[in-house]
Write a protein that holds these residues in place. Structure first.
Motif, PDB file in Angstrom:
ATOM      1  N   VAL A  20      17.468 -10.377  11.273  1.00  0.00           N
ATOM      2  CA  VAL A  20      16.952  -9.916   9.980  1.00  0.00           C
ATOM      3  C   VAL A  20      17.288 -10.932   8.883  1.00  0.00           C
ATOM      4  O   VAL A  20      16.452 -11.236   8.025  1.00  0.00           O
ATOM      5  N   ALA A  21      18.518 -11.481   8.915  1.00  0.00           N
ATOM      6  CA  ALA A  21      18.908 -12.495   7.932  1.00  0.00           C
ATOM      7  C   ALA A  21      18.006 -13.725   8.038  1.00  0.00           C
ATOM      8  O   ALA A  21      17.556 -14.280   7.022  1.00  0.00           O
ATOM      9  N   ALA A  22      17.719 -14.158   9.261  1.00  0.00           N
ATOM     10  CA  ALA A  22      16.854 -15.331   9.461  1.00  0.00           C
ATOM     11  C   ALA A  22      15.446 -15.053   8.943  1.00  0.00           C
ATOM     12  O   ALA A  22      14.823 -15.920   8.304  1.00  0.00           O
ATOM     13  N   ALA A  23      14.953 -13.850   9.174  1.00  0.00           N
ATOM     14  CA  ALA A  23      13.598 -13.514   8.740  1.00  0.00           C
ATOM     15  C   ALA A  23      13.473 -13.542   7.221  1.00  0.00           C
ATOM     16  O   ALA A  23      12.496 -14.065   6.671  1.00  0.00           O
ATOM     17  N   VAL A  24      14.472 -12.991   6.513  1.00  0.00           N
ATOM     18  CA  VAL A  24      14.368 -12.944   5.049  1.00  0.00           C
ATOM     19  C   VAL A  24      14.538 -14.332   4.446  1.00  0.00           C
ATOM     20  O   VAL A  24      13.897 -14.673   3.446  1.00  0.00           O
ATOM     21  N   ILE A  25      15.370 -15.192   5.047  1.00  0.00           N
ATOM     22  CA  ILE A  25      15.518 -16.570   4.561  1.00  0.00           C
ATOM     23  C   ILE A  25      14.193 -17.321   4.705  1.00  0.00           C
ATOM     24  O   ILE A  25      13.752 -18.026   3.784  1.00  0.00           O
ATOM     25  N   CYS A  26      13.534 -17.173   5.856  1.00  0.00           N
ATOM     26  CA  CYS A  26      12.248 -17.844   6.082  1.00  0.00           C
ATOM     27  C   CYS A  26      11.179 -17.328   5.121  1.00  0.00           C
ATOM     28  O   CYS A  26      10.400 -18.104   4.552  1.00  0.00           O
ATOM     29  N   PHE A  27      11.140 -16.024   4.915  1.00  0.00           N
ATOM     30  CA  PHE A  27      10.129 -15.430   4.032  1.00  0.00           C
ATOM     31  C   PHE A  27      10.286 -15.935   2.602  1.00  0.00           C
ATOM     32  O   PHE A  27       9.300 -16.332   1.957  1.00  0.00           O
ATOM     33  N   LEU A  28      11.504 -15.946   2.086  1.00  0.00           N
ATOM     34  CA  LEU A  28      11.722 -16.364   0.704  1.00  0.00           C
ATOM     35  C   LEU A  28      11.527 -17.868   0.527  1.00  0.00           C
ATOM     36  O   LEU A  28      11.102 -18.313  -0.546  1.00  0.00           O
ATOM     37  N   ILE A  35      18.263  -4.959  -2.354  1.00  0.00           N
ATOM     38  CA  ILE A  35      17.407  -5.552  -3.392  1.00  0.00           C
ATOM     39  C   ILE A  35      18.152  -6.649  -4.136  1.00  0.00           C
ATOM     40  O   ILE A  35      17.608  -7.724  -4.416  1.00  0.00           O
ATOM     41  N   SER A  36      19.411  -6.401  -4.453  1.00  0.00           N
ATOM     42  CA  SER A  36      20.217  -7.378  -5.170  1.00  0.00           C
ATOM     43  C   SER A  36      20.384  -8.666  -4.368  1.00  0.00           C
ATOM     44  O   SER A  36      20.206  -9.766  -4.886  1.00  0.00           O
ATOM     45  N   ALA A  37      20.727  -8.520  -3.093  1.00  0.00           N
ATOM     46  CA  ALA A  37      20.901  -9.691  -2.232  1.00  0.00           C
ATOM     47  C   ALA A  37      19.585 -10.434  -2.045  1.00  0.00           C
ATOM     48  O   ALA A  37      19.550 -11.674  -2.028  1.00  0.00           O
ATOM     49  N   PHE A  38      18.496  -9.709  -1.933  1.00  0.00           N
ATOM     50  CA  PHE A  38      17.176 -10.307  -1.761  1.00  0.00           C
ATOM     51  C   PHE A  38      16.815 -11.170  -2.974  1.00  0.00           C
ATOM     52  O   PHE A  38      16.396 -12.319  -2.839  1.00  0.00           O
ATOM     53  N   GLY A  39      16.991 -10.618  -4.177  1.00  0.00           N
ATOM     54  CA  GLY A  39      16.676 -11.378  -5.381  1.00  0.00           C
ATOM     55  C   GLY A  39      17.590 -12.567  -5.575  1.00  0.00           C
ATOM     56  O   GLY A  39      17.147 -13.649  -5.976  1.00  0.00           O
ATOM     57  N   GLY A  40      18.894 -12.396  -5.299  1.00  0.00           N
ATOM     58  CA  GLY A  40      19.828 -13.508  -5.427  1.00  0.00           C
ATOM     59  C   GLY A  40      19.518 -14.635  -4.469  1.00  0.00           C
ATOM     60  O   GLY A  40      19.593 -15.813  -4.825  1.00  0.00           O
ATOM     61  N   LEU A  41      19.154 -14.284  -3.239  1.00  0.00           N
ATOM     62  CA  LEU A  41      18.791 -15.298  -2.251  1.00  0.00           C
ATOM     63  C   LEU A  41      17.540 -16.062  -2.685  1.00  0.00           C
ATOM     64  O   LEU A  41      17.471 -17.289  -2.544  1.00  0.00           O
ATOM     65  N   SER A  42      16.569 -15.366  -3.234  1.00  0.00           N
ATOM     66  CA  SER A  42      15.327 -16.016  -3.658  1.00  0.00           C
ATOM     67  C   SER A  42      15.578 -17.073  -4.718  1.00  0.00           C
ATOM     68  O   SER A  42      15.100 -18.210  -4.617  1.00  0.00           O
ATOM     69  N   VAL A  43      16.351 -16.733  -5.745  1.00  0.00           N
ATOM     70  CA  VAL A  43      16.583 -17.688  -6.821  1.00  0.00           C
ATOM     71  C   VAL A  43      17.513 -18.816  -6.367  1.00  0.00           C
ATOM     72  O   VAL A  43      17.408 -19.947  -6.818  1.00  0.00           O
ATOM     73  N   HIS A  44      18.422 -18.528  -5.436  1.00  0.00           N
ATOM     74  CA  HIS A  44      19.297 -19.589  -4.911  1.00  0.00           C
ATOM     75  C   HIS A  44      18.491 -20.610  -4.120  1.00  0.00           C
ATOM     76  O   HIS A  44      18.709 -21.819  -4.232  1.00  0.00           O
ATOM     77  N   ILE A  45      17.553 -20.145  -3.321  1.00  0.00           N
ATOM     78  CA  ILE A  45      16.685 -21.051  -2.571  1.00  0.00           C
ATOM     79  C   ILE A  45      15.873 -21.925  -3.521  1.00  0.00           C
ATOM     80  O   ILE A  45      15.733 -23.133  -3.317  1.00  0.00           O
TER      81      ILE A  45
END
Length: 487
Positions: free
Chosen positions: A156-164, A313-323
Motif C-alpha cells: 500500500v505504501a509503494a502504491a501511494v508513493i507511485c500515485f503521488l 489524509i494527513s500523511a497522504f497530503g504531506g507525502l504529496s508536497v514532500h515529493i
C-alpha cells in the motif's frame, strides 16, 4: 556528466521570468503565492510525524512534563532555523534550498555530498516513512485485534508513493489545489484531537499530569534522540526554499509564509501532545505504533474509526508536497551538473521535472525494504540535521566572506550561532547510543566522494561512459517527453 549550469538570478531577472510566464518556453513557472507557500510548509509539517513521533519522544525521556518541554524546544529550534533560512532564501533566490546555499558558501563538493545524501538517505526515507504511516492507518481498522500483514503495509505504501509521483509530474496546478484542500483537512484533524483532549481535561481528567517530571531521563544521548523524533515531526520548515524560483515575489512571500506557519505549527503540536497525554498513560503511548488509533479507541468508542481516516489524509497530503518539493532539489542539482543532465529536464507539455520525480520514486520504493518507522526516522534525521547545520554555518561564512551581498532579510548573528551549536550537540551526543545509525549515515554520505571526482571533477570521461550517458539521456527524453530548460 554534462553540465547544464545556470547562474543565480537577480531580482530583476526574476521579474523578467515572471513577465515571460506565458511565452511557451520550457521552464519553471512562478505559480506559487503566499497561500500556496503556507500550504506547502503546513502540508509538509502536518504530515505523518505528529501521529508517530510522540512515542519516539516519550520513550527516551520517560516523563510527561519533559516530553512536552522537548516539543516546545523543537518548535523554538525550528523557528530559529526558519529565520536563518529566510535570510538565506532571500539573499540566494534560487531553487534547491540547502543544496544552493551550501554550493554558494562552500563550493561544489560539499553541495554534491548534500545532494548525494539527500537522494540516498533522507528524501527517499522520508517518503517511505510517510507512505508507511498512510498504509498503517488505512489498514489498521481491518485488523483491530491482530498484527497487520507486513507485506500488505509495504505494498500500500509503494502504491501511494507511485500515485503521488505521477500526479506531481502530471500537473503542478492540480497538485497545488490538492495541497490547499489537504491543508485545511489536516488542520481540522489536529484541531479535533485538541478539542477532544481539552474537553476530556475539562471533565477533571488531569491525573496524568501529576508529578509530570517524575522519572525523567536526563541522559544527554537519550535527550538528543528524543529531539530527533521531535525534529522529524517539525521537518519541512525549509522545503519552501527548494521552490524559490516558482514563488511569486519571494522576498516578501518566503518570510511571510515562515512567520505564519511556524508559530501555528508549534502551538498545535504542543496542544496535540497534551491531548494525547491527557488520555493515554506513558506506557500506553510507548506500546503503540498508531497513537491516534489508540487515542480514539480509548475515548471515542464506536466513532474511533474517524481518526485513522484523518491521519491517512494527513500523511497522504504531506507525502504529496514532500515529493513535489524534493524533486526540485534534485532538478536544480542536475541543472548545475552535479547529477546526470537528464534529471535537469522538464516535460515539454507540463513544465514539471518528470525524470527527477521518477528517479526519486524508485529510490523511495527501495527504502521500503523495512517497515520499522522509528529506525528510519533515526537514520534519516541524523544525516539531515548535519546538513541543515552546514547550511546555517554557510550563512555565517557568507557574512564573513561576502559582507556586501544583498540581504533583504538579515537576522541577528546570535540566531545562526545558537542554531549551529545546538545542532552540533544533537549530532555528537547520540554517538554512544546509536553508533550504527550515525556511522551508516556518515559512510553513505562520504561514499559520494569517488562519484564526485569521477563524474564531475574528471573532465575527460572514457568514451564508453560518454556514449552510455548520451544514450541514457536520449532514452529519458523519449520516455518522459522532456527537454532542457530554456533560458
Amino acid at each position: 556528466m554534462p553540465s547544464n549550469n545556470k547562474e543565480v538570478q537577480s531580482p530583476t531577472e526574476n521579474s523578467l521570468i515572471e513577465c515571460e510566464e506565458q511565452d511557451g518556453k520550457v521552464k519553471l513557472k512562478k505559480e506559487l503565492g503566499l497561500l500556496e507557500g503556507v500550504a506547502i510548509v503546513l502540508g509538509i509539517m502536518f504530515g505523518s510525524g505528529i501521529f508517530i513521533s510522540p512515542k519516539g519522544v516519550i520513550q527516551e525521556v520517560d516523563s510527561v512534563g519533559f516530553s512536552l518541554v522537548i516539543w516546545v524546544l523543537c518548535g523554538l529550534l525550528s523557528m530559529i532555523g526558519a529565520l536563518c533560512y529566510a535570510e538565506l532564501g532571500t539573499a540566494i533566490p534560487k531553487s534547491g534550498g540547502d543544496y544552493a546555499y551550501i554550493h554558494e558558501a562552500f563550493g561544489p563538493l560539499p553541495s554534491f555530498l548534500y545532494l548525494w545524501a539527500a537522494n540516498l538517505i533522507f528524501v527517499p526515507t522520508t517518503n517511505s516513512i510517510m507512505g508507511l504511516t498512510f498504509a498503517k492507518y488505512v489498514i489498521q481498522p481491518f485488523f483491530p485485534n491482530c498484527d497487520m500483514p507486513d507485506v500488505g503495509v509495504r505494498l500500500v505504501a509503494a502504491a501511494v508513493i507511485c500515485f503521488l509521483s505521477f500526479i506531481n509530474g502530471y500537473n503542478v496546478k492540480a497538485t497545488l489545489k490538492l495541497q490547499n484542500v489537504f491543508m485545511f483537512c489536516k488542520i481540522g484533524a489536529l484541531v479535533s484531537i485538541i478539542m477532544i483532549g481539552v474537553a476530556w481535561m475539562g471533565m477533571g481528567n488531569v491525573s496524568h499530569f501529576e508529578n509530570a517530571f517524575a522519572n525523567s531521563n536526563t541522559n544527554p544521548g537519550k535527550i538528543a534522540k528524543a529531539f530527533y523524533s521531535g525534529i522529524f515531526t517539525y521537518s519541512g520548515w525549509n522545503y519552501l526554499n527548494f521552490m524559490t524560483e516558482e514563488l511569486r515575489n519571494p522576498f516578501v512571500n518566503l518570510p511571510r509564509a515562515i512567520y505564519i506557519s511556524l508559530p501555528l505549527v508549534t502551538g498545535i503540536y504542543v496542544l496535540a501532545n497534551t491531548a494525547y497525554l491527557s488520555v493515554l498513560t506513558v506506557d500506553e503511548m510507548i506500546s503503540t505504533d498508531a497513537i491516534a488509533v489508540t487515542f480514539g479507541n480509548a475515548i471515542l468508542g464506536k466513532f474511533a474509526w474517524i481518526l485513522p481516516i484523518m491521519v491517512a489524509i494527513s500523511a497522504f497530503g504531506g507525502l504529496s508536497v514532500h515529493i513535489m518539493a524534493s524533486s526540485r532539489m534534485l532538478y536544480v542539482g542536475a541543472r548545475n551538473g552535479h547529477f546526470p543532465s537528464f534529471l535537469s529536464h522538464l516535460n515539454i507539455k507540463k513544465n514539471t521535472p518528470v525524470p527527477s520525480l521518477f528517479f526519486l520514486n524508485g529510490l523511495s520504493l527501495l527504502m521500503l525494504c523495512t517497515s520499522d518507522i522509528h529506525l528510519l526516522i533515526e537514520y534519516c534525521t541524523i544525516v539531515e540535521s548535519a546538513f541543515v547545520m552546514l547550511s546555517v554555518a554557510g550563512l555565517l561564512y557568507l557574512r564573513y566572506t561576502q559582507p556586501d551581498l544583498p540581504r533583504p532579510i538579515k537576522v541577528n548573528i546570535f540566531f545562526p550561532i545558537a542554531f549551529v551549536a545546538i545542532c552540533l550537540f544533537l549530532i555528537v551526543l547520540p554517538i554512544l547510543d546509536t553508533p550504527l545509525a550515525l556511522c551508516g549515515g556518515a559512510l553513505c554520505t562520504l561514499s559520494g566522494i569517488p562519484f564526485y571526482y569521477f563524474g564531475i571533477h574528471v573532465k575527460q570521461k572514457p568514451k564508453w561512459f560518454q556514449n552510455f550517458m548520451r544514450s541514457l539521456t536520449v532514452f529519458s527524453q523519449k520516455i518522459f517527453a522532456s527537454a532542457h530548460e530554456e533560458k
